[in-house]
Design a protein around this motif. Structure first.
Motif, PDB file in Angstrom:
ATOM      1  N   CYS A 182       8.872   5.387   4.759  1.00  0.00           N
ATOM      2  CA  CYS A 182       8.837   4.479   5.903  1.00  0.00           C
ATOM      3  C   CYS A 182       9.138   5.176   7.229  1.00  0.00           C
ATOM      4  O   CYS A 182       9.100   4.537   8.279  1.00  0.00           O
ATOM      5  N   ILE A 183       9.424   6.465   7.232  1.00  0.00           N
ATOM      6  CA  ILE A 183       9.859   7.132   8.453  1.00  0.00           C
ATOM      7  C   ILE A 183       8.786   7.028   9.537  1.00  0.00           C
ATOM      8  O   ILE A 183       7.588   7.129   9.268  1.00  0.00           O
ATOM      9  N   ASP A 184       9.235   6.796  10.778  1.00  0.00           N
ATOM     10  CA  ASP A 184       8.273   6.690  11.871  1.00  0.00           C
ATOM     11  C   ASP A 184       8.113   8.034  12.576  1.00  0.00           C
ATOM     12  O   ASP A 184       8.829   9.004  12.291  1.00  0.00           O
ATOM     13  N   PRO A 217       0.821  -1.225   0.000  1.00  0.00           N
ATOM     14  CA  PRO A 217       0.000   0.000   0.000  1.00  0.00           C
ATOM     15  C   PRO A 217       0.849   1.267   0.000  1.00  0.00           C
ATOM     16  O   PRO A 217       0.799   2.072   0.944  1.00  0.00           O
ATOM     17  N   VAL A 218       1.610   1.467  -1.056  1.00  0.00           N
ATOM     18  CA  VAL A 218       2.559   2.577  -1.090  1.00  0.00           C
ATOM     19  C   VAL A 218       1.837   3.918  -1.040  1.00  0.00           C
ATOM     20  O   VAL A 218       2.221   4.815  -0.277  1.00  0.00           O
ATOM     21  N   LEU A 255       3.197  19.690  -0.249  1.00  0.00           N
ATOM     22  CA  LEU A 255       2.622  18.994  -1.393  1.00  0.00           C
ATOM     23  C   LEU A 255       2.985  17.531  -1.263  1.00  0.00           C
ATOM     24  O   LEU A 255       4.177  17.180  -1.293  1.00  0.00           O
ATOM     25  N   GLY A 256       1.989  16.670  -1.074  1.00  0.00           N
ATOM     26  CA  GLY A 256       2.277  15.257  -0.890  1.00  0.00           C
ATOM     27  C   GLY A 256       3.157  15.038   0.324  1.00  0.00           C
ATOM     28  O   GLY A 256       2.829  15.459   1.432  1.00  0.00           O
ATOM     29  N   ASP A 295      -0.397   8.942   4.362  1.00  0.00           N
ATOM     30  CA  ASP A 295      -0.176   9.017   5.807  1.00  0.00           C
ATOM     31  C   ASP A 295       1.010   9.913   6.136  1.00  0.00           C
ATOM     32  O   ASP A 295       0.938  10.735   7.068  1.00  0.00           O
ATOM     33  N   LEU A 296       2.088   9.799   5.378  1.00  0.00           N
ATOM     34  CA  LEU A 296       3.246  10.657   5.626  1.00  0.00           C
ATOM     35  C   LEU A 296       2.892  12.116   5.370  1.00  0.00           C
ATOM     36  O   LEU A 296       3.298  13.006   6.129  1.00  0.00           O
TER      37      LEU A 296
END
Length: 423
Positions: free
Chosen positions: A400-402, A318-319, A349-350, A325-326
């Motif tokens: 992938c950053i948390d 689910p990229v 933006l994004g 989410d990011l």
């Protein structure tokens, strides 16, 4: 002993320390002195899913065990064929032809040569290229020619060709942009092509403009027969919230440039996609009309295998949900610092958040501002990799950053802003 390495975009005379990275994973770089550094800029915008994604690393190892580089002029191999077919399947249907190269700069060089070759080969030569103000498309001669003139390329001005300049669509002045493009496309010397970074200008300062303007620019080019080149080297692969930035304007270019995230950022590779019309203009029994471009490493099999693995990730995982989410998490943190008196024009933006730092005179100070290097050093001391574009700061981490790492980035920025406010 002083290192013999000459680093890009680095003024060695300033004597700034150059860290030695020994390992990467996820959203982090690990240095020889034991630090874990959060990669807040995706290592110059290339790393999408995270460093050393297992599926991409496995594809590289598997391909390297079977085939390294082979000549691609008149020869082919499975990774290149599979990748091209997969790209054509997920990108706009009009983009049917895939030309391989090595980097974003070469992808744009290829696009410019395709455009000029098209007009020459159909017997209607057009020579003028148009560009958007503040653009940056690379550091080769052709790409510098279609980029903003200034400190980046002043020393090389005698080598650069003239282009038509379209003003950036600043808020309230969008019609000036459209009217200028309309005038430059037509007339007695119609333009061959217009090249643009869709929705956001990267090295020009992360300047954002709306999808409606991109759509209008595309429509103007179509009316005049001017080829429309979309440089999605940075904006592609989810950075702006969609696979391609052009999607948000329902725009299909005549020529599309992709690189950076094409392999997930793991290994260099670029593609320039074009329509059948451009390919057919070079198709002939006359060898003099072939497309005269290549490099020794065109369609490197190992790089192509990495790109196929990247497409597998996009297909299976689910990229876009991670991208969304990011973006949401970026916006929440940007909102917390947006009212700080030391910043201007906060925007997102994004997955890209950006703003300008204000100098003590109450204004942004440009690319050679000392503020940017000061923030870079401040963040580096806190194990955060930031690299402002002068006084334009952007945060563009891997998907992938948390939350802990994202909080650390914004905490370092906030500390810097507060320190300047009380200095």
């Amino acid at each position: 002993m002083t290192s013999p390495v000459w680093h890009p975009f680095t003024q060695h005379g300033l004597g700034a320390p150059i860290p030695m990275v020994v390992r990467t994973d996820g959203a982090a770089l690990h240095t020889a002195d034991g630090r874990r550094v959060v990669d807040a800029i995706s290592s110059w915008w290339v790393t999408t899913h995270g460093h050393r994604h297992p599926r991409i690393m496995a594809a590289i190892a598997d391909q390297a065990a079977r085939m390294d580089q082979i000549i691609f002029a008149g020869w082919t191999h499975e990774p290149a064929e599979v990748l091209a077919a997969r790209l054509v399947a997920i990108l706009p249907p009009a983009l049917t032809r895939v030309f391989y190269s090595d980097s974003g700069s070469t992808a744009v060089e290829v696009a410019l040569k395709m455009a000029l070759g098209y007009w020459t080969n159909i017997g209607m030569p057009r020579h003028r290229i148009l560009m958007l103000e503040h653009s940056y498309h690379g550091d080769t001669i052709g790409t510098m020619s279609v980029g903003a003139r200034g400190v980046f390329n002043r020393a090389y001005a005698p080598l650069l060709f003239d282009v038509g300049l379209v003003p950036f669509p600043e808020p309230g002045r969008e019609q000036v942009t459209l009217d200028t493009l309309d005038a430059l496309c037509g007339g007695g010397d119609p333009a061959a092509a217009f090249i643009v970074e869709p929705l956001i200008l990267g090295a020009g300062g992360m300047k954002v403009y709306p999808p409606a303007i991109l759509a209008e620019m595309r429509a103007i080019c179509a009316r005049h027969g001017t080829l429309f080149i979309a440089d999605e080297v940075m904006t592609g692969w989810g950075r702006t919230g969609t696979l391609l930035a052009c999607e948000q304007a329902d725009v299909v270019p005549d020529i599309l440039c992709l690189s950076k995230g094409l392999t997930g950022g793991a290994i260099p590779l670029a593609v320039t996609l074009a329509t059948d019309a451009l390919f057919d203009a070079h198709w002939s029994t006359d060898r003099a009309t072939m497309f005269f471009h290549s490099s020794s490493y065109t369609a490197n099999p190992i790089a192509c295998a990495a790109a196929v693995a990247n497409l597998d990730i996009w297909h299976d995982e689910p990229v876009l949900a991670r991208v969304t989410d990011l973006g949401r998490r970026q916006q929440a943190r940007l909102d917390r610092i947006a009212a700080h008196p030391a910043i201007a024009n906060p925007r997102r933006l994004g997955t890209i958040a950006a703003f300008e730092l204000i100098d003590r005179g109450g204004r942004p100070d440009g690319y050679l501002s000392a503020i940017g290097p000061a923030l870079m050093a401040h963040a580096g001391a806190r194990d955060i990799l930031l690299r402002p574009l002068g006084d334009s700061v952007y945060i563009m981490p891997p998907y992938c950053i948390d939350d802990a790492d994202l909080d650390a980035i914004y905490a370092a920025v906030a500390d810097f802003l507060d320190a300047r406010a009380i200095a």
